[in-house]
Design a protein around this motif. Structure first.
Motif, PDB file in Angstrom:
ATOM      1  N   PHE A  87       0.826  -1.218   0.000  1.00 21.07           N
ATOM      2  CA  PHE A  87       0.000   0.000   0.000  1.00 21.07           C
ATOM      3  C   PHE A  87       0.855   1.260   0.000  1.00 21.07           C
ATOM      4  CE2 PHE A  87       0.709  -1.573   4.271  1.00 21.07           C
ATOM      5  CZ  PHE A  87       1.349  -0.487   4.842  1.00 21.07           C
ATOM      6  N   HIS A 124       7.163  15.476  14.436  1.00 22.60           N
ATOM      7  CA  HIS A 124       6.732  14.095  14.179  1.00 22.60           C
ATOM      8  C   HIS A 124       7.752  13.494  13.211  1.00 22.60           C
ATOM      9  CE1 HIS A 124       3.183  11.294  12.942  1.00 22.60           C
ATOM     10  NE2 HIS A 124       4.270  10.859  12.319  1.00 22.60           N
ATOM     11  N   PRO A 189       4.406   7.841  17.601  1.00 23.58           N
ATOM     12  CA  PRO A 189       3.223   7.960  16.759  1.00 23.58           C
ATOM     13  C   PRO A 189       2.574   6.581  16.539  1.00 23.58           C
ATOM     14  CG  PRO A 189       5.198   8.123  15.418  1.00 23.58           C
ATOM     15  CD  PRO A 189       5.654   7.975  16.848  1.00 23.58           C
ATOM     16  N   LYS A 267      -7.567   5.830   6.176  1.00 25.12           N
ATOM     17  CA  LYS A 267      -8.245   5.304   4.984  1.00 25.12           C
ATOM     18  C   LYS A 267      -7.196   4.938   3.945  1.00 25.12           C
ATOM     19  CE  LYS A 267     -10.991   7.358   1.223  1.00 25.12           C
ATOM     20  NZ  LYS A 267     -12.432   7.408   1.366  1.00 25.12           N
ATOM     21  N   PHE A 268      -7.251   3.734   3.427  1.00 26.10           N
ATOM     22  CA  PHE A 268      -6.314   3.337   2.361  1.00 26.10           C
ATOM     23  C   PHE A 268      -6.545   4.211   1.131  1.00 26.10           C
ATOM     24  CE2 PHE A 268      -6.119   0.859  -1.641  1.00 26.10           C
ATOM     25  CZ  PHE A 268      -4.745   0.905  -1.788  1.00 26.10           C
TER      26      PHE A 268
HETATM   27  O1  V47 Z   1       1.695   3.152   9.016  1.00 24.86           O
HETATM   28  C1  V47 Z   1       0.933   4.393   4.161  1.00 24.86           C
HETATM   29  C2  V47 Z   1      -0.185   4.679   6.421  1.00 24.86           C
HETATM   30  C3  V47 Z   1       0.964   5.327   8.261  1.00 24.86           C
HETATM   31  C4  V47 Z   1      -0.809   4.618   2.872  1.00 24.86           C
HETATM   32  O2  V47 Z   1       0.374   9.112  15.589  1.00 24.86           O
HETATM   33  C5  V47 Z   1      -1.197   4.849   4.183  1.00 24.86           C
HETATM   34  O3  V47 Z   1      -0.229  11.179  15.456  1.00 24.86           O
HETATM   35  C6  V47 Z   1      -3.332   5.204   3.512  1.00 24.86           C
HETATM   36  O4  V47 Z   1       0.855   6.529  11.323  1.00 24.86           O
HETATM   37  N1  V47 Z   1      -3.039   4.968   2.211  1.00 24.86           N
HETATM   38  C7  V47 Z   1       1.916   6.353   8.790  1.00 24.86           C
HETATM   39  N2  V47 Z   1      -2.452   5.145   4.518  1.00 24.86           N
HETATM   40  C8  V47 Z   1       1.184   7.602   9.259  1.00 24.86           C
HETATM   41  C9  V47 Z   1       0.802   7.552  10.694  1.00 24.86           C
HETATM   42  C10 V47 Z   1       0.344   8.794  11.395  1.00 24.86           C
HETATM   43  C11 V47 Z   1      -0.082   9.867  10.674  1.00 24.86           C
HETATM   44  C12 V47 Z   1      -0.494  11.002  11.357  1.00 24.86           C
HETATM   45  C13 V47 Z   1      -0.463  11.086  12.733  1.00 24.86           C
HETATM   46  C14 V47 Z   1       0.003   9.997  13.437  1.00 24.86           C
HETATM   47  C15 V47 Z   1       0.060  10.083  14.928  1.00 24.86           C
HETATM   48  C16 V47 Z   1       0.389   8.832  12.786  1.00 24.86           C
HETATM   49  O5  V47 Z   1       0.447   5.781   7.009  1.00 24.86           O
HETATM   50  C17 V47 Z   1       1.522   3.977   7.924  1.00 24.86           C
HETATM   51  C18 V47 Z   1       0.440   3.433   7.020  1.00 24.86           C
HETATM   52  O6  V47 Z   1      -0.559   2.784   7.769  1.00 24.86           O
HETATM   53  N3  V47 Z   1      -0.108   4.673   4.955  1.00 24.86           N
HETATM   54  N4  V47 Z   1       0.519   4.349   2.862  1.00 24.86           N
HETATM   55  C19 V47 Z   1      -1.803   4.680   1.852  1.00 24.86           C
HETATM   56  N5  V47 Z   1      -1.514   4.429   0.563  1.00 24.86           N
END
Ligand code: V47
Ligand code: SF4
Length: 394
Positions: A87, A124, A189, A267-268
């Motif tokens: 993903f 972050h 995070p 959301k993916f």
């Molecule tokens: O683990 C990667 C996701 C995550 C895609 O803790 C995707 O405050 C959707 O964890 N579609 C990283 N999601 C981001 C994250 C995060 C973001 C903001 C705040 C915090 C927090 C944490 O992003 C990854 C993965 O699950 N991710 N690719 C995608 N195509």
């Protein structure tokens, strides 16, 4: 004076609702926990209006009109990665590392120095996983950041990174996390959780830390007084039972440690990755998912919608479906989310934009720090809006 009963009772009495759903509603109104099977039932049969009504009841009971955000910025030390999650739109495989970036400690410090004098409260830090950015690298990085700006909260790295670097350094999770804390780490995070079910996890994120390892690193962190967040990547090949299983494991750990601050459904998004052929979840499904998370995770204080990923309009809607936090100003210069197909081509909002976005749907913007201490209540702060900004927000 006794409090008047919730109007939800009248709705339940006067509407034809499946008896099992009615019993879930009664549990929510009586402050009782719903079961695994009831969680699945909500996904299968709970219409948007029904789950939204219950989630909004819980959200308002916990937080009233308050909606939290913070002033933060993101730094990604590298987008090169030894893993190849299907993903992921962002990483460059280690064999194509010339297409990516690998920042040094000085490069990262220079990025942090760009915020000198600005009232940001959190950095972050997360990105890909490479051998060079190891146990020593991150300890040195955290120490250097704290030396430069001691009050800046470091929210950094996920169990995906920690598992890899601790294993390579041959230290236990407890030793490793303690060393990170000593170096300056303040919190973790929520990333890397994806979906805990092992079959689905292997299929979309094979090779990286398992669900058990992810949970164990969070448990260790909590025991050491390092709080964290938790995410769930939904809307790809998982089913409703997988989503409830994911939340159930988080609920159990939270009962044990109380170390999670917020749950963040992600959301993916289907652009520029190996899962492009899958359709994305609808906005109705996004809102149902927020609402069911709010109902299921009764021991999580905050449900966050990550505006950079979901877009401004759905973020505004989500505030009536259980969400009380919209993350922060972000300022993500590397555009990790726009690469995956988010509406947000520039993942940064000014404080004024965030405040106006929250006020536009009748909620009260509260600037918080990472640990939810109030930095400023914006109830009586009025910003002028420019016309372009207004058009994006209504
Ligand atoms: O683990 C990667 C996701 C995550 C895609 O803790 C995707 O405050 C959707 O964890 N579609 C990283 N999601 C981001 C994250 C995060 C973001 C903001 C705040 C915090 C927090 C944490 O992003 C990854 C993965 O699950 N991710 N690719 C995608 N195509
Ligand atoms: Fe690497 Fe994280 Fe992308 Fe997976 S999601 S390939 S671990 S950067």
């Amino acid at each position: 004076m006794t409090a008047s009963p919730s109007p939800i009772y009248t709705i339940l009495e006067n509407t034809k609702i499946d008896s099992a759903l009615k019993s879930i509603a009664e549990k929510v109104l009586n402050n009782e926990r719903i079961s695994f099977d009831e969680g699945v039932l909500l996904y299968e049969k709970g219409e948007l209006g029904f789950v939204g009504m219950l989630a909004n009841y819980i959200r308002n009971k916990k937080h009233g009109n308050k909606t939290y955000f913070n002033r933060n910025f993101h730094v990604e030390p590298t987008n090169v990665c030894v893993y190849s999650c299907k993903f992921c739109s962002y990483s460059r495989l280690i064999k194509h590392r010339e297409e990516g970036w690998e920042l040094s400690i000085d490069d990262i410090l220079n990025k942090i120095k760009q915020y000198d004098g600005q009232p940001v409260t959190e950095v972050h830090i997360t990105g890909g996983v490479i051998p060079k950015q190891d146990f020593n690298f991150y300890q040195d990085l955290f120490k250097a950041i704290k030396q430069h700006r001691p009050e800046l909260h470091i929210k950094a790295l996920t169990p995906v990174e920690y598992h890899y670097i601790f294993k390579k350094a041959k230290v236990s999770y407890a030793e490793g996390m303690q060393a990170m804390k000593n170096a300056g780490l303040d919190s973790m995070p929520g990333g890397g959780a994806e979906i805990f079910d092992s079959k689905i996890r292997d299929e979309i994120a094979g090779g990286k830390c398992s669900a058990e390892e992810w949970l164990s690193i969070h448990e260790t962190a909590h025991q050491l007084g390092i709080p964290s967040n938790a995410t769930m990547l939904y809307g790809h090949i998982e089913n409703f039972t997988h989503r409830v299983d994911h939340m159930e494991r988080l609920r159990q750990l939270q009962d044990k440690t109380h170390g999670f601050n917020a749950f963040i459904p992600l959301k993916f998004r289907n652009q520029h990755n190996e899962m492009e052929h899958l359709p994305e979840a609808t906005i109705t499904e996004d809102l149902r998912n927020y609402a069911i998370a709010r109902i299921y995770l009764d021991n999580f204080e905050h449900i966050k919608s990550y505006w950079a990923m979901i877009g401004r309009n759905t973020t505004q809607l989500s505030l009536n479906f259980g969400v009380d936090d919209v993350d922060g100003t972000i300022d993500d210069t590397t555009k990790i989310y726009s690469m995956a197909g988010s509406e947000e081509q520039i993942p940064a909002m000014s404080t004024r934009e965030l405040v106006n976005l929250i006020k536009a749907v009748g909620r009260t913007p509260i600037e918080r720090d990472t640990l939810y201490n109030v930095v400023q209540d914006y109830t009586y702060v009025v910003f002028e809006e420019d016309e372009k900004e207004k058009a994006r927000m209504y």
